[in-house]
Design a protein around this motif. Structure first.
Motif, PDB file in Angstrom:
ATOM      1  N   ILE A 156       0.939  -1.271   0.350  1.00  0.00           N
ATOM      2  CA  ILE A 156      -0.183   0.162  -0.029  1.00  0.00           C
ATOM      3  C   ILE A 156       1.205   0.903   0.214  1.00  0.00           C
ATOM      4  N   ILE A 157       2.319   0.937   0.954  1.00  0.00           N
ATOM      5  CA  ILE A 157       3.113   2.283   0.676  1.00  0.00           C
ATOM      6  C   ILE A 157       3.587   2.575  -0.220  1.00  0.00           C
ATOM      7  N   ALA A 158       3.816   1.575  -1.112  1.00  0.00           N
ATOM      8  CA  ALA A 158       4.286   1.702  -2.799  1.00  0.00           C
ATOM      9  C   ALA A 158       3.588   2.450  -3.306  1.00  0.00           C
ATOM     10  N   ASN A 159       1.993   2.255  -3.911  1.00  0.00           N
ATOM     11  CA  ASN A 159       0.967   2.060  -4.645  1.00  0.00           C
ATOM     12  C   ASN A 159       1.045   4.153  -4.436  1.00  0.00           C
ATOM     13  N   ALA A 160       0.800   3.757  -3.164  1.00  0.00           N
ATOM     14  CA  ALA A 160       0.671   5.377  -2.128  1.00  0.00           C
ATOM     15  C   ALA A 160       1.717   6.339  -3.062  1.00  0.00           C
ATOM     16  N   LEU A 161       3.287   6.065  -2.935  1.00  0.00           N
ATOM     17  CA  LEU A 161       4.229   7.614  -3.280  1.00  0.00           C
ATOM     18  C   LEU A 161       4.170   7.048  -4.523  1.00  0.00           C
ATOM     19  N   ILE A 162       3.787   5.741  -5.361  1.00  0.00           N
ATOM     20  CA  ILE A 162       4.104   6.257  -7.152  1.00  0.00           C
ATOM     21  C   ILE A 162       2.452   7.200  -7.486  1.00  0.00           C
ATOM     22  N   ARG A 163       1.792   7.087  -6.795  1.00  0.00           N
ATOM     23  CA  ARG A 163       0.788   8.173  -6.629  1.00  0.00           C
ATOM     24  C   ARG A 163       1.376   9.882  -6.233  1.00  0.00           C
ATOM     25  N   GLY A 164       2.319   9.797  -5.466  1.00  0.00           N
ATOM     26  CA  GLY A 164       3.073  11.367  -5.538  1.00  0.00           C
ATOM     27  C   GLY A 164       2.504  11.576  -4.487  1.00  0.00           C
ATOM     28  N   CYS A 165       1.601  10.145  -2.993  1.00  0.00           N
ATOM     29  CA  CYS A 165       1.512  10.534  -2.055  1.00  0.00           C
ATOM     30  C   CYS A 165       2.068  10.828  -0.206  1.00  0.00           C
ATOM     31  N   SER A 166       1.731  11.762   0.088  1.00  0.00           N
ATOM     32  CA  SER A 166       2.360  11.605   1.890  1.00  0.00           C
ATOM     33  C   SER A 166       1.714  10.620   2.673  1.00  0.00           C
ATOM     34  N   VAL A 167       2.859   9.671   3.189  1.00  0.00           N
ATOM     35  CA  VAL A 167       2.468   8.808   4.499  1.00  0.00           C
ATOM     36  C   VAL A 167       2.634   8.584   5.301  1.00  0.00           C
ATOM     37  N   ALA A 168       1.948   8.521   6.274  1.00  0.00           N
ATOM     38  CA  ALA A 168       1.790   8.479   7.561  1.00  0.00           C
ATOM     39  C   ALA A 168       1.649   7.045   7.913  1.00  0.00           C
ATOM     40  N   VAL A 169       2.948   6.279   8.582  1.00  0.00           N
ATOM     41  CA  VAL A 169       1.927   5.076   9.114  1.00  0.00           C
ATOM     42  C   VAL A 169       1.887   4.712  10.273  1.00  0.00           C
ATOM     43  N   VAL A 170       0.901   4.816  11.363  1.00  0.00           N
ATOM     44  CA  VAL A 170       1.088   4.716  12.686  1.00  0.00           C
ATOM     45  C   VAL A 170       0.703   3.490  13.726  1.00  0.00           C
ATOM     46  N   SER A 171       1.442   3.083  14.674  1.00  0.00           N
ATOM     47  CA  SER A 171       0.135   1.847  15.727  1.00  0.00           C
ATOM     48  C   SER A 171       0.348   2.706  16.938  1.00  0.00           C
ATOM     49  N   ASN A 172      -0.190   1.615  17.826  1.00  0.00           N
ATOM     50  CA  ASN A 172       0.042   2.430  19.559  1.00  0.00           C
ATOM     51  C   ASN A 172       1.595   1.669  19.650  1.00  0.00           C
ATOM     52  N   ASN A 173       2.913   1.305  19.435  1.00  0.00           N
ATOM     53  CA  ASN A 173       3.716   1.214  19.853  1.00  0.00           C
ATOM     54  C   ASN A 173       4.948   1.190  18.720  1.00  0.00           C
ATOM     55  N   ASN A 174       5.965   1.149  19.368  1.00  0.00           N
ATOM     56  CA  ASN A 174       6.959   1.181  18.659  1.00  0.00           C
ATOM     57  C   ASN A 174       7.549   0.169  17.885  1.00  0.00           C
ATOM     58  N   SER A 175       7.076  -1.089  18.252  1.00  0.00           N
ATOM     59  CA  SER A 175       7.544  -2.517  18.151  1.00  0.00           C
ATOM     60  C   SER A 175       6.796  -2.568  16.202  1.00  0.00           C
ATOM     61  N   ALA A 176       5.625  -2.432  16.369  1.00  0.00           N
ATOM     62  CA  ALA A 176       5.000  -2.171  15.115  1.00  0.00           C
ATOM     63  C   ALA A 176       5.360  -1.636  13.863  1.00  0.00           C
ATOM     64  N   ILE A 177       5.359  -0.326  14.845  1.00  0.00           N
ATOM     65  CA  ILE A 177       5.772   0.452  12.918  1.00  0.00           C
ATOM     66  C   ILE A 177       7.867   0.770  12.751  1.00  0.00           C
ATOM     67  N   ALA A 178       8.566  -0.497  13.607  1.00  0.00           N
ATOM     68  CA  ALA A 178       9.553  -0.903  13.593  1.00  0.00           C
ATOM     69  C   ALA A 178      10.059  -1.207  12.438  1.00  0.00           C
ATOM     70  N   ASN A 179       8.529  -2.489  13.035  1.00  0.00           N
ATOM     71  CA  ASN A 179       8.908  -4.068  11.652  1.00  0.00           C
ATOM     72  C   ASN A 179       9.005  -3.376  10.499  1.00  0.00           C
ATOM     73  N   VAL A 180       7.709  -2.100  10.323  1.00  0.00           N
ATOM     74  CA  VAL A 180       7.910  -1.473   8.834  1.00  0.00           C
ATOM     75  C   VAL A 180       9.510  -0.269   8.251  1.00  0.00           C
ATOM     76  N   GLU A 181       9.728  -0.331   9.261  1.00  0.00           N
ATOM     77  CA  GLU A 181      11.440  -0.205   8.893  1.00  0.00           C
ATOM     78  C   GLU A 181      11.971  -0.995   8.862  1.00  0.00           C
ATOM     79  N   GLU A 182      12.085  -1.916   9.412  1.00  0.00           N
ATOM     80  CA  GLU A 182      13.644  -3.302   9.285  1.00  0.00           C
ATOM     81  C   GLU A 182      13.236  -3.349   7.494  1.00  0.00           C
ATOM     82  N   LYS A 183      11.445  -3.724   7.126  1.00  0.00           N
ATOM     83  CA  LYS A 183      11.335  -4.234   6.089  1.00  0.00           C
ATOM     84  C   LYS A 183      12.148  -3.715   5.075  1.00  0.00           C
ATOM     85  N   LEU A 184      11.766  -2.008   5.294  1.00  0.00           N
ATOM     86  CA  LEU A 184      11.811  -0.593   4.103  1.00  0.00           C
ATOM     87  C   LEU A 184      13.112  -0.979   3.936  1.00  0.00           C
ATOM     88  N   GLU A 185      14.585  -1.363   5.516  1.00  0.00           N
ATOM     89  CA  GLU A 185      16.147  -1.000   5.447  1.00  0.00           C
ATOM     90  C   GLU A 185      16.606  -1.790   4.810  1.00  0.00           C
TER      91      GLU A 185
END
Length: 740
Positions: A33-62
């Motif tokens: 979903i992030i990739a498709n949104a960025l291709i369309r020129g969108c800004s994206v915020a990914v949020v969760s109630n804790n840092n571990s969930a968003i860290a998982n997204v960050e690790e995959k991007l790395e």
């Protein structure tokens, strides 16, 4: 396939929901979903109630090398870390691809072909699952069929041609059996009916009934069931074979890799167009607010927690798309705040997993507020997580259930699928390896003490780990317990081992090859039997799940845990009766009659049953040590040669006339102590009590005089082995006196 549908719904709707059961590729769907949104020129915020969930997204991007356009913000610490470690835009000339539009057309054609085959693949997996379930069901039925012990031949039964026809006949005969009239009258009526309409109707029901008139109806029904299983097996096998032939020459791995490669090439080409001529400055922390729009242009993907995103770049900032992960754990207030800063949103979560936790004091406050202002139930903070509220407020919201499961052994996730997901998951994993689910039952007794269960810990350490040769050093084993006290006790028992031990809440979002579930409780309770809690615990196990329970009917026959125990037994998985016993097991109410009978045959040496039981055991052990004897309640001061090694406090305690040792095993030859034994009732000797302080004083005194001693807690086990181990060491005491 459902992942693709989720992405399409997210791109085509201003608000959508993605339900992500365990192991269905939720994080990968978010990345798509992030990739498709960025291709369309969108800004994206990914949020969760804790840092571990968003860290998982960050690790995959790395992992993919895409973290240069991502900023993990939110807390002050995260912002400071980001500012101190800003990344340069990489040199990616190799990402340049002027033909990326053509690649899109090629990808579209490839995906259409893959979609068609994936649909067939899903159907194949469903049919294989149905076949496996049918074989097991037939196995149980044949045990019943063999018990009928009938050699009677049922005419026309083999003329049934399809499983559908067999089901229709079963319904008719079951209906006939359940009629309220006498069975004899029904037989006469059906005989006349079959004779009248034999020529015209020639229905199979009347043929079977007429030609087997004197055969019991139960036997007829059983034989139709037998034929049903045979026909159904053949039909499913035929469908499976047809689908396998259709897919035989379609290389899924190759096609999926090609689609993934083209998708990445398109995404990289788009990133090249966006960033290759861009000079990105180094931002100072204050510029996150003063130059927020420029910052989003440089970093179009922002990661944050739900409670921080609203003000992380200033409250005036509006993102094109917000993706909220783990939304079942997000509370209504922070979720609503996060939603305010976006034009469109995708809400990702699973109502079948753990909800957000509200402390009792907060709950009391919000209940009063809700009642005071008559807040509708669908907006109640104490009633709903953000995800559950969204689904209630917008019942027709575009929604996708991620169905394809890729993580757990089929038999592990099959329980969750049947119990919690209405059998909607398509299990894509293979049935490999033995003993996917094992049940270990403690001997009967109330082994729980408050929120710990030492017997279950002993079973894990002394039975389960050795039996399955579990590797405690490579991080493949996890142990889940419902209470922190049990978690801490297990950690102490496994000190130095690389084993994650935690509550269910801490395990959500993680996985281990082997999960051991310690249920702790003597009896079932709403806390340990909670469906969301149990679903998360079970679905953490990739290859093997080992469930440790007390032998109690409320645990093994009722509620969700009862269903799990029933599933284990129905599937003929291993059920082990623990071999770990304790002399103190007789103290439990369950053994009251046996305890009385046992003690009536032994000397009444104490007013306490625990001491009488242990005395009987020691006497039995000493039959093999003819030179040793035992005495009870010996004053501690009688064992000390002098008091030179004691502090003033220790001396005062040791010399007190009431300070004694429960049992003293000594040599008949030289009267020297060989082993001192203390019996510790768990309630009386609990941590922090006055008695526990006295216990420490006694321990220090015994260590100072090198007195061999052993403490046996009434919730422990294997007392015989512990006593024998120390007696066979033949430890001698040089600082103690010879007994008179």
């Amino acid at each position: 396939m459902s992942q693709k549908q989720a992405v399409e719904l997210a791109m085509d709707n201003s608000l959508s929901v993605v339900e992500g059961p365990p192991g269905t590729g939720k994080t990968q769907t978010i990345l798509n979903i992030i990739a498709n949104a960025l291709i369309r020129g969108c800004s994206v915020a990914v949020v969760s109630n804790n840092n571990s969930a968003i860290a998982n997204v960050e690790e995959k991007l790395e992992k993919y090398g895409f973290d240069f356009f991502c900023a993990k913000l939110g807390s002050k610490e995260n912002k400071e870390h980001f500012i101190a470690n800003q990344k340069e835009i990489p040199t990616f000339e190799k990402w340049k691809n002027p033909q990326w539009a053509e690649l899109g057309k090629r990808l579209q054609k490839l995906c259409a072909d893959i979609d068609k085959k994936l649909s067939m693949q899903n159907q194949l997996q469903l049919m294989k699952g149905e076949y496996s379930s049918l074989i097991l069901e037939e196995k149980h039925f044949l045990l019943y069929f063999d018990s009928l012990k009938s050699n009677e031949s049922i005419q026309y039964i083999e003329k049934i041609s399809t499983s559908k026809e067999a089901v229709e006949l079963l319904n008719e005969f079951e209906g006939l059996k359940n009629k309220q009239h006498s069975f004899t009258k029904i037989k006469i009526f059906c005989l006349l009916y079959s004779l009248i309409f034999w020529k015209y109707k020639r229905r199979m029901f009347y043929k079977i009934f007429y030609t087997n008139f004197f055969v019991g109806i139960d036997l007829i029904i059983a034989n139709i069931q037998r034929v049903f299983y045979k026909l159904k097996r053949e039909e499913i096998y035929s469908e499976v074979d047809t689908l396998e032939q259709e897919l035989k020459h379609f290389n899924f791995s190759e096609k999926m890799q090609e689609a993934s490669r083209i998708s990445l090439d398109i995404f990289k080409a788009n990133l090249y167009e966006k960033f290759h001529n861009k000079k990105r400055r180094k931002y100072e922390i204050k510029e996150l607010f003063t130059s927020a729009r420029d910052f989003i242009g440089d970093y179009p993907l922002i990661l944050s927690t739900t409670h921080s995103i609203f003000g992380t770049l200033g409250q005036s900032v509006s993102y094109d798309l917000l993706i909220m992960d783990e939304a079942s754990q997000v509370d209504l207030c922070t979720g609503s705040l996060a939603l305010q800063c976006a034009k469109e949103a995708v809400i990702v979560g699973d109502l079948k997993q753990l909800p957000n936790i509200i402390s009792s004091d907060i709950r009391d406050q919000v209940v009063r507020i809700a009642q005071c202002f008559a807040i509708p139930k669908i907006y109640r903070y104490d009633e709903h997580s953000f995800l559950s509220s969204i689904l209630k407020v917008y019942p027709t919201i575009p929604k996708t259930l991620l169905k394809e499961h890729y993580r757990c052994h089929p038999k592990i996730i099959d329980f969750c699928n049947k119990k919690f997901y209405d059998n909607e998951l398509v299990i894509m994993t293979k049935d490999e390896g033995k003993d996917p689910i094992v049940l270990f039952k403690a001997v009967k007794g109330n082994h729980q003490r408050e929120r710990t269960n030492q017997r279950q810990i002993d079973m894990i350490v002394k039975e389960i780990i050795p039996r399955f040769s579990l590797n405690l050093d490579n991080g493949s084993v996890g142990i889940i317990a419902p209470y922190r006290d049990q978690v801490q006790a297990i950690k102490i028992a496994l000190k130095g081992k690389n084993v994650k031990v935690a509550t269910v809440d801490s395990f959500q979002g993680q996985e281990m090859d082997v999960i051991i579930l310690s249920t702790v409780n003597n009896k079932n309770s709403s806390f340990i039997d909670d469906s969301s809690r149990l679903n998360v615990a079970i679905s953490r196990a990739v290859k093997q799940l080992i469930v440790v329970v007390n032998d109690d009917e409320t645990l093994l026959e009722q509620g969700n845990l009862g269903d799990l125990a029933g599933y284990i037994q129905y599937n003929n998985f291993e059920v082990h009766e623990s071999k770990i016993f304790s002399v103190f097991d007789f103290l439990y109410q369950f053994y009251s009659d046996r305890r009385k009978a046992f003690l009536s045959q032994h000397e009444r040496v104490s007013q306490y049953d625990s001491e009488r039981l242990l005395y009987a055991l020691i006497v039995e052990i000493l039959k093999d040590f003819s030179y040793l004897d035992v005495r009870m309640h010996i004053p501690l001061k009688m064992l000390l040669r002098d008091t030179n090694l004691l502090s003033d406090e220790e001396k005062k305690y040791a010399m007190h006339p009431n300070t004694h040792v429960d049992f003293l095993i000594y040599s008949k030859i030289d009267k020297k102590p060989r082993l001192l034994i203390e019996v510790d009732g768990v309630a009386f000797h609990q941590e922090g009590s006055l008695q526990s302080k006295r216990d420490k004083l006694k321990n220090d005194i015994m260590q100072a005089y090198e007195l061999p001693f052993l403490r046996l807690r009434t919730n422990g086990s294997e007392e015989r082995g512990k006593i024998l181990e120390l007696l066979e060491k033949k430890v001698f005491c040089d600082n103690c006196v010879n007994l008179k």
